[in-house]
Design a protein around this motif. Structure first.
Motif, PDB file in Angstrom:
ATOM      1  N   SER A 164       0.838  -1.205   0.000  1.00 46.03           N
ATOM      2  CA  SER A 164       0.000   0.000   0.000  1.00 46.03           C
ATOM      3  C   SER A 164       0.877   1.261   0.000  1.00 46.03           C
ATOM      4  CB  SER A 164      -0.931   0.001   1.213  1.00 46.03           C
ATOM      5  OG  SER A 164      -0.162  -0.048   2.406  1.00 46.03           O
ATOM      6  N   ASP A 165       2.038   1.170   0.636  1.00 43.71           N
ATOM      7  CA  ASP A 165       2.956   2.311   0.689  1.00 43.71           C
ATOM      8  C   ASP A 165       4.138   2.038  -0.249  1.00 43.71           C
ATOM      9  OD1 ASP A 165       4.549   4.489   1.402  1.00 43.71           O
ATOM     10  OD2 ASP A 165       5.429   3.383   3.094  1.00 43.71           O
ATOM     11  N   GLN A 166       4.220   2.822  -1.306  1.00 42.51           N
ATOM     12  CA  GLN A 166       5.327   2.666  -2.256  1.00 42.51           C
ATOM     13  C   GLN A 166       6.210   3.908  -2.325  1.00 42.51           C
ATOM     14  OE1 GLN A 166       3.705   1.603  -6.060  1.00 42.51           O
ATOM     15  NE2 GLN A 166       3.061  -0.421  -5.370  1.00 42.51           N
ATOM     16  N   HIS A 167       5.919   4.908  -1.538  1.00 43.76           N
ATOM     17  CA  HIS A 167       6.633   6.177  -1.680  1.00 43.76           C
ATOM     18  C   HIS A 167       7.474   6.557  -0.466  1.00 43.76           C
ATOM     19  CE1 HIS A 167       4.514   6.809  -5.395  1.00 43.76           C
ATOM     20  NE2 HIS A 167       3.374   6.563  -4.777  1.00 43.76           N
ATOM     21  N   SER A 168       7.357   5.831   0.618  1.00 48.97           N
ATOM     22  CA  SER A 168       8.140   6.184   1.807  1.00 48.97           C
ATOM     23  C   SER A 168       9.595   5.747   1.633  1.00 48.97           C
ATOM     24  CB  SER A 168       7.541   5.504   3.045  1.00 48.97           C
ATOM     25  OG  SER A 168       7.752   4.105   2.981  1.00 48.97           O
ATOM     26  N   TRP A 169      10.418   6.265   2.529  1.00 50.30           N
ATOM     27  CA  TRP A 169      11.823   5.894   2.511  1.00 50.30           C
ATOM     28  C   TRP A 169      11.970   4.396   2.724  1.00 50.30           C
ATOM     29  CZ3 TRP A 169      14.770   3.445   6.152  1.00 50.30           C
ATOM     30  CH2 TRP A 169      16.146   3.403   5.914  1.00 50.30           C
ATOM     31  N   TYR A 170      11.189   3.841   3.619  1.00 48.14           N
ATOM     32  CA  TYR A 170      11.253   2.413   3.932  1.00 48.14           C
ATOM     33  C   TYR A 170      10.871   1.575   2.708  1.00 48.14           C
ATOM     34  CZ  TYR A 170      10.441  -1.988   6.357  1.00 48.14           C
ATOM     35  OH  TYR A 170      10.488  -3.295   6.749  1.00 48.14           O
ATOM     36  N   ALA A 171       9.830   1.964   1.978  1.00 49.67           N
ATOM     37  CA  ALA A 171       9.397   1.226   0.783  1.00 49.67           C
ATOM     38  C   ALA A 171      10.482   1.275  -0.294  1.00 49.67           C
ATOM     39  CB  ALA A 171       8.092   1.798   0.255  1.00 49.67           C
ATOM     40  N   ARG A 172      11.084   2.439  -0.480  1.00 49.68           N
ATOM     41  CA  ARG A 172      12.151   2.555  -1.482  1.00 49.68           C
ATOM     42  C   ARG A 172      13.370   1.723  -1.087  1.00 49.68           C
ATOM     43  NH1 ARG A 172      10.663   8.124  -1.403  1.00 49.68           N
ATOM     44  NH2 ARG A 172      12.538   8.526  -0.197  1.00 49.68           N
ATOM     45  N   ALA A 173      13.647   1.652   0.220  1.00 45.00           N
ATOM     46  CA  ALA A 173      14.776   0.837   0.697  1.00 45.00           C
ATOM     47  C   ALA A 173      14.520  -0.645   0.428  1.00 45.00           C
ATOM     48  CB  ALA A 173      15.016   1.075   2.185  1.00 45.00           C
ATOM     49  N   ILE A 174      13.292  -1.085   0.627  1.00 42.79           N
ATOM     50  CA  ILE A 174      12.937  -2.477   0.326  1.00 42.79           C
ATOM     51  C   ILE A 174      13.103  -2.750  -1.168  1.00 42.79           C
ATOM     52  CG2 ILE A 174      11.001  -4.104   0.205  1.00 42.79           C
ATOM     53  CD1 ILE A 174      10.052  -2.975   2.873  1.00 42.79           C
ATOM     54  N   ARG A 175      12.597  -1.830  -1.993  1.00 38.82           N
ATOM     55  CA  ARG A 175      12.721  -1.982  -3.453  1.00 38.82           C
ATOM     56  C   ARG A 175      14.188  -2.014  -3.873  1.00 38.82           C
ATOM     57  NH1 ARG A 175      10.664   2.913  -6.370  1.00 38.82           N
ATOM     58  NH2 ARG A 175      12.697   3.611  -5.712  1.00 38.82           N
ATOM     59  N   ASP A 176      14.995  -1.130  -3.314  1.00 39.96           N
ATOM     60  CA  ASP A 176      16.418  -1.106  -3.645  1.00 39.96           C
ATOM     61  C   ASP A 176      17.118  -2.386  -3.189  1.00 39.96           C
ATOM     62  OD1 ASP A 176      16.079   1.351  -4.817  1.00 39.96           O
ATOM     63  OD2 ASP A 176      16.885   2.485  -3.110  1.00 39.96           O
ATOM     64  N   GLY A 177      16.670  -2.931  -2.078  1.00 43.38           N
ATOM     65  CA  GLY A 177      17.216  -4.215  -1.607  1.00 43.38           C
ATOM     66  C   GLY A 177      16.908  -5.338  -2.583  1.00 43.38           C
ATOM     67  N   TRP A 178      15.680  -5.358  -3.098  1.00 45.67           N
ATOM     68  CA  TRP A 178      15.314  -6.371  -4.092  1.00 45.67           C
ATOM     69  C   TRP A 178      16.141  -6.205  -5.366  1.00 45.67           C
ATOM     70  CZ3 TRP A 178       9.409  -5.348  -3.442  1.00 45.67           C
ATOM     71  CH2 TRP A 178       8.945  -5.994  -2.289  1.00 45.67           C
ATOM     72  N   LEU A 179      16.353  -4.952  -5.765  1.00 43.69           N
ATOM     73  CA  LEU A 179      17.153  -4.704  -6.971  1.00 43.69           C
ATOM     74  C   LEU A 179      18.608  -5.138  -6.771  1.00 43.69           C
ATOM     75  CD1 LEU A 179      15.706  -1.255  -8.082  1.00 43.69           C
ATOM     76  CD2 LEU A 179      15.392  -3.469  -9.197  1.00 43.69           C
ATOM     77  N   CYS A 180      19.146  -4.916  -5.576  1.00 47.86           N
ATOM     78  CA  CYS A 180      20.507  -5.374  -5.280  1.00 47.86           C
ATOM     79  C   CYS A 180      20.585  -6.895  -5.270  1.00 47.86           C
ATOM     80  CB  CYS A 180      20.999  -4.824  -3.946  1.00 47.86           C
ATOM     81  SG  CYS A 180      21.445  -3.090  -4.017  1.00 47.86           S
TER      82      CYS A 180
END
Length: 185
Positions: free
Chosen positions: A72-88
């Motif tokens: 539901s939250d895709q714009h917070s710092w935490y959501a972006r950190a999770i996305r960046d973790g998946w990309l890494c």
């Protein structure tokens, strides 16, 4: 019984192929067997990467995209950190063993050159012991000594081609996943 006779030409062909391969390897010397081991290991890793890219990575990619869509939250710092973790993690999975393949490809011409040098040493040793400077003997010995270099170059060229293709495909898959995760919602 007819089926047995139908398979015989294939068995004879396989036997002829194995005999010629064994003769080639004996002519090239011990270093050619080392080169064979390096090439075999490199090709096993290339096939593993191809199978991973075709079957495993699409599953992981769809799973990450699904998790991202369900958030539901895709714009917070935490959501972006999770996305960046998946990309890494995706980058790590995609690039796994690519450096090992590159090193194995780099070793191939060096092993071929080593085979040529050792072959030339043995040719000169035989010539010194026999006291012969027969050009036919020298030509045949030199041609046999250069077999490892030829094999090393052929192995390096094919390995280099497949390594470059794998790197390109991995970059494209990573970019596609990154775009899919950034363009949601």
């Amino acid at each position: 019984m007819d089926a047995i006779f139908a398979l015989m030409p294939q068995a004879v062909m396989a036997s002829d192929w194995m005999t010629s391969l064994q003769g080639f390897m004996q002519q090239g010397g011990q270093v050619l067997w080392w080169l064979f081991a390096v090439v075999l290991m490199g090709w096993l890793l290339i096939v593993e990467r191809i199978l991973f890219l075709c079957f495993q990575f699409p599953k992981h990619s769809q799973q990450w995209i699904g998790y991202w869509k369900d958030r539901s939250d895709q714009h917070s710092w935490y959501a972006r950190a999770i996305r960046d973790g998946w990309l890494c993690e995706a980058q790590s999975q995609l690039n796994h063993n690519l450096n090992v393949i590159k090193v194995l490809v780099t070793i191939c011409p060096m092993l071929g050159l080593l085979g040529t040098v050792t072959g030339m040493i043995s040719v000169f040793d035989v010539m010194a012991n026999q006291g012969s400077s027969d050009p036919k003997l020298m030509a045949s010995g030199i041609s046999l000594a250069t077999l490892p270099t030829m094999a090393g170059m052929v192995a390096a060229l094919t390995g280099l081609f497949f390594h470059a293709r794998l790197v390109k495909v991995c970059k494209m898959k990573q970019l596609k996943l990154e775009q899919s995760l950034r363009s949601q919602r």
